[in-house]
Design an enzyme around this catalytic site. Structure first.
Site, PDB file in Angstrom:
ATOM      1  N   ASP A  13      -0.443  -7.848  -7.619  1.00 27.86           N
ATOM      2  CA  ASP A  13       0.753  -8.363  -8.308  1.00 27.86           C
ATOM      3  C   ASP A  13       0.442  -8.918  -9.697  1.00 27.86           C
ATOM      4  OD1 ASP A  13       2.137  -7.865  -5.868  1.00 27.86           O
ATOM      5  OD2 ASP A  13       1.390  -9.770  -5.110  1.00 27.86           O
ATOM      6  N   LYS A  16       0.438  -4.587 -12.767  1.00 30.13           N
ATOM      7  CA  LYS A  16      -0.180  -3.283 -13.043  1.00 30.13           C
ATOM      8  C   LYS A  16       0.860  -2.195 -13.287  1.00 30.13           C
ATOM      9  CE  LYS A  16      -2.488  -3.282  -9.207  1.00 30.13           C
ATOM     10  NZ  LYS A  16      -2.149  -4.640  -8.757  1.00 30.13           N
ATOM     11  N   GLY A  40       3.354  -2.299  -4.298  1.00 33.81           N
ATOM     12  CA  GLY A  40       4.726  -2.353  -4.794  1.00 33.81           C
ATOM     13  C   GLY A  40       4.651  -2.499  -6.293  1.00 33.81           C
ATOM     14  N   HIS A  41       4.882  -1.419  -7.005  1.00 34.55           N
ATOM     15  CA  HIS A  41       4.759  -1.462  -8.462  1.00 34.55           C
ATOM     16  C   HIS A  41       6.150  -1.445  -9.094  1.00 34.55           C
ATOM     17  CE1 HIS A  41       0.396   0.159  -8.061  1.00 34.55           C
ATOM     18  NE2 HIS A  41       0.509  -1.109  -7.741  1.00 34.55           N
ATOM     19  N   GLN A 222      -3.181  -3.136  -5.381  1.00 40.86           N
ATOM     20  CA  GLN A 222      -3.713  -4.446  -4.963  1.00 40.86           C
ATOM     21  C   GLN A 222      -4.655  -5.011  -6.054  1.00 40.86           C
ATOM     22  OE1 GLN A 222      -4.094  -1.810  -2.264  1.00 40.86           O
ATOM     23  NE2 GLN A 222      -1.973  -2.294  -1.907  1.00 40.86           N
TER      24      GLN A 222
HETATM   25  P1  IMP Z   1      -2.240  -4.922   4.151  1.00 40.24           P
HETATM   26  O1  IMP Z   1      -2.770  -4.223   2.943  1.00 40.24           O
HETATM   27  O2  IMP Z   1      -0.793  -4.644   4.411  1.00 40.24           O
HETATM   28  O3  IMP Z   1      -3.100  -4.676   5.357  1.00 40.24           O
HETATM   29  O4  IMP Z   1      -2.307  -6.510   3.890  1.00 40.24           O
HETATM   30  C1  IMP Z   1      -3.543  -7.202   3.772  1.00 40.24           C
HETATM   31  C2  IMP Z   1      -3.434  -8.343   2.779  1.00 40.24           C
HETATM   32  O5  IMP Z   1      -3.296  -7.813   1.467  1.00 40.24           O
HETATM   33  C3  IMP Z   1      -2.228  -9.239   2.988  1.00 40.24           C
HETATM   34  O6  IMP Z   1      -2.612 -10.570   2.672  1.00 40.24           O
HETATM   35  C4  IMP Z   1      -1.198  -8.714   1.999  1.00 40.24           C
HETATM   36  O7  IMP Z   1      -0.271  -9.706   1.628  1.00 40.24           O
HETATM   37  C5  IMP Z   1      -2.085  -8.302   0.850  1.00 40.24           C
HETATM   38  N1  IMP Z   1      -1.538  -7.184   0.054  1.00 40.24           N
HETATM   39  C6  IMP Z   1      -1.510  -5.881   0.398  1.00 40.24           C
HETATM   40  N2  IMP Z   1      -0.965  -5.136  -0.592  1.00 40.24           N
HETATM   41  C7  IMP Z   1      -0.673  -5.987  -1.581  1.00 40.24           C
HETATM   42  C8  IMP Z   1      -0.121  -5.801  -2.902  1.00 40.24           C
HETATM   43  O8  IMP Z   1       0.197  -4.687  -3.353  1.00 40.24           O
HETATM   44  N3  IMP Z   1       0.037  -6.940  -3.646  1.00 40.24           N
HETATM   45  C9  IMP Z   1      -0.346  -8.165  -3.183  1.00 40.24           C
HETATM   46  N4  IMP Z   1      -0.872  -8.374  -1.972  1.00 40.24           N
HETATM   47  C10 IMP Z   1      -1.036  -7.300  -1.177  1.00 40.24           C
END
Ligand code: IMP
Length: 434
Positions: A13, A16, A40-41, A222
């Site tokens: 977040d 990007k 989520g972009h 991420q």
């Molecule tokens: P997962 O990727 O859904 O397995 O989540 C694992 C961890 O990464 C969690 O704490 C999510 O909130 C965080 N996370 C996953 N994708 C994103 C992203 O695109 N932005 C911010 N945090 C993320």
């Protein structure tokens, strides 16, 4: 040939989507190489806001798009995105890797069951099935995009996986979720039919593009602190989010990477569980959250906010070989004074400059701050005109902050973002290598 990787340097977040959208206008190809629909972009164009989860952010510039083998693809999400964007006049020119692994409904069931089971050690996942899909990949139970095109292989794998996943869900996790093999098979065959026109060996697509002198942008999802090796384990995601993941995740060798741009938000935000040393649980944190509209793009969850953490940034510089930074949301920090930068941690009475691996130690790290004078809170129109005039018209205090971050990281911040709009961007010098 020229290739540039864009990665997040914090907890995801960082903004990007906007930076990739901005750079994509100068690229020929835009490629996703890791993560899945957990990303989520957000991109603002005129009055429209687009939220992309799987399609590379270059879609709005009608560039060649690649979803490479390292991405885990939820076909339902991808097909929905293709249909939505086509409806808005942006039919994607997409190559989807035949080797990418697919996320199916049982992965999401397992994600929810695992989070419940883990209790205090849960990472607060996006519940999109990301971890279980990568688990299947490594354990060799995975279903790949090429399998969706082969009914016989698909049936064999789905029969095996349905039995196994149902046993795990029922007996281990005591979950009520039901895995329906017949329905899965029908759905997957439909996914295969609909995705078939896009399927390709994307390693060859990218290699040919680079051979032909095309510009390729690699879009990370991420951020560093969520990297499964270098981030805060086990509170991160299940993929490598660092620049090196481009080699394995897109099938190109290290010699073909020309530059790495790290996106850094002017403050810290984190969605999900786990310790964040610079988190502000006070009124300043709430103001940052509100002013920065810090809600998760995928889950809508409130993001936890705090001061920028230069210990994490130094790690980002080291593991990514950053050549450039893009600093975002400098406008959001307007009106906060003093502004703090965490330069070290204090752990058990000692000063440390690098992150400890052990979770217990990391949880006990207290930030050591440097303070700087803040700059005024300005309306978006003022930031837009500052962006038009260029770097020297930024408030002096904002420039001092940016330059202090450059000094600490030893990386130039060539792009400064001062608002959501495409034109609220200051481009100080060329970021494309070569
Ligand atoms: P997962 O990727 O859904 O397995 O989540 C694992 C961890 O990464 C969690 O704490 C999510 O909130 C965080 N996370 C996953 N994708 C994103 C992203 O695109 N932005 C911010 N945090 C993320």
């Amino acid at each position: 040939m020229s290739s540039l990787i864009v990665v997040g340097c914090q907890w995801g977040d960082e903004g990007k989507g906007k930076i990739v959208d901005y750079l994509a206008s100068q690229a020929d190809y835009v490629t996703r190489f890791q993560g899945g629909s957990n990303a989520g972009h957000t991109i603002n164009v005129g009055n429209e806001t687009y939220k992309l989860r799987l399609l590379p952010s270059g879609v709005l510039h009608r560039k060649k798009l690649v979803i490479a083998n390292g991405v885990v693809v939820d076909p339902a999400v991808l097909l929905q995105e293709i249909s939505d964007l086509t409806g808005h006049g942006y039919a994607p020119d997409l190559a989807l890797s035949d080797r990418a692994h697919v996320t199916l409904s049982y992965h999401q069931m397992l994600d929810a069951a695992e989070e419940k089971f883990k209790g205090a050690l849960r990472s607060g996942t996006t519940l999109r099935g990301i971890g279980p899909t990568y688990t299947d990949k490594v354990a060799r139970y995975g279903i790949r995009v090429c399998d969706l095109l082969d009914a016989e292989t698909l049936k064999q794998k789905l029969t095996q996986n349905s039995i196994l996943k149902q046993k795990i869900l029922t007996s281990v996790y005591e979950s009520d979720s039901r895995v329906d093999e017949r329905q899965l098979l029908d759905t997957c065959l439909r996914f295969g039919k609909e995705l078939q026109p896009y399927v390709a060996d994307t390693s060859i697509v990218l290699s040919n593009a680079l051979d032909n002198g095309k510009r390729v942008l690699f879009e990370g999802a991420q951020g560093l602190m969520l990297d499964v090796d270098h981030g805060l384990y086990p509170f991160g995601t299940s993929s490598n989010t660092v620049a090196g993941a481009v080699c394995t995740g897109a099938g190109i060798g290290p010699g073909r990477i020309n530059g790495v741009l790290g996106v850094v938000k002017a403050y810290t935000s984190r969605v999900g569980a786990g310790p964040v040393p610079t988190e502000l649980t006070d009124e300043i944190g709430s103001r940052l959250q509100e002013k920065g509209k810090e809600f998760g793009t995928v889950t809508g969850r409130r993001r936890r906010c705090g001061w920028v953490d230069a210990v994490a940034l130094r790690l980002a510089v080291r593991v990514n070989s950053l050549s450039t930074m893009a600093l975002t949301k400098v406008d959001t920090l307007g009106g906060f004074s003093p502004i703090k930068i965490c330069v070290e941690y204090e752990l058990d009475g000692r000063r440390i400059t690098e992150q400890p691996a052990a979770l217990r130690e990391y949880s006990n790290c207290k930030p050591v701050y440097e303070e700087m004078e803040g700059w005024p809170d300005l309306p978006p129109s003022d930031w837009a005109s500052i962006a038009k005039k260029g770097y020297s018209s930024l408030p002096t205090q904002a420039r001092s902050y940016i330059e202090r971050l450059e000094e600490i990281t030893k990386v130039p911040a060539k792009i400064i973002s001062v608002g959501e709009a495409r034109n609220a961007t200051i481009h100080r010098s060329e970021v494309w290598p070569g």
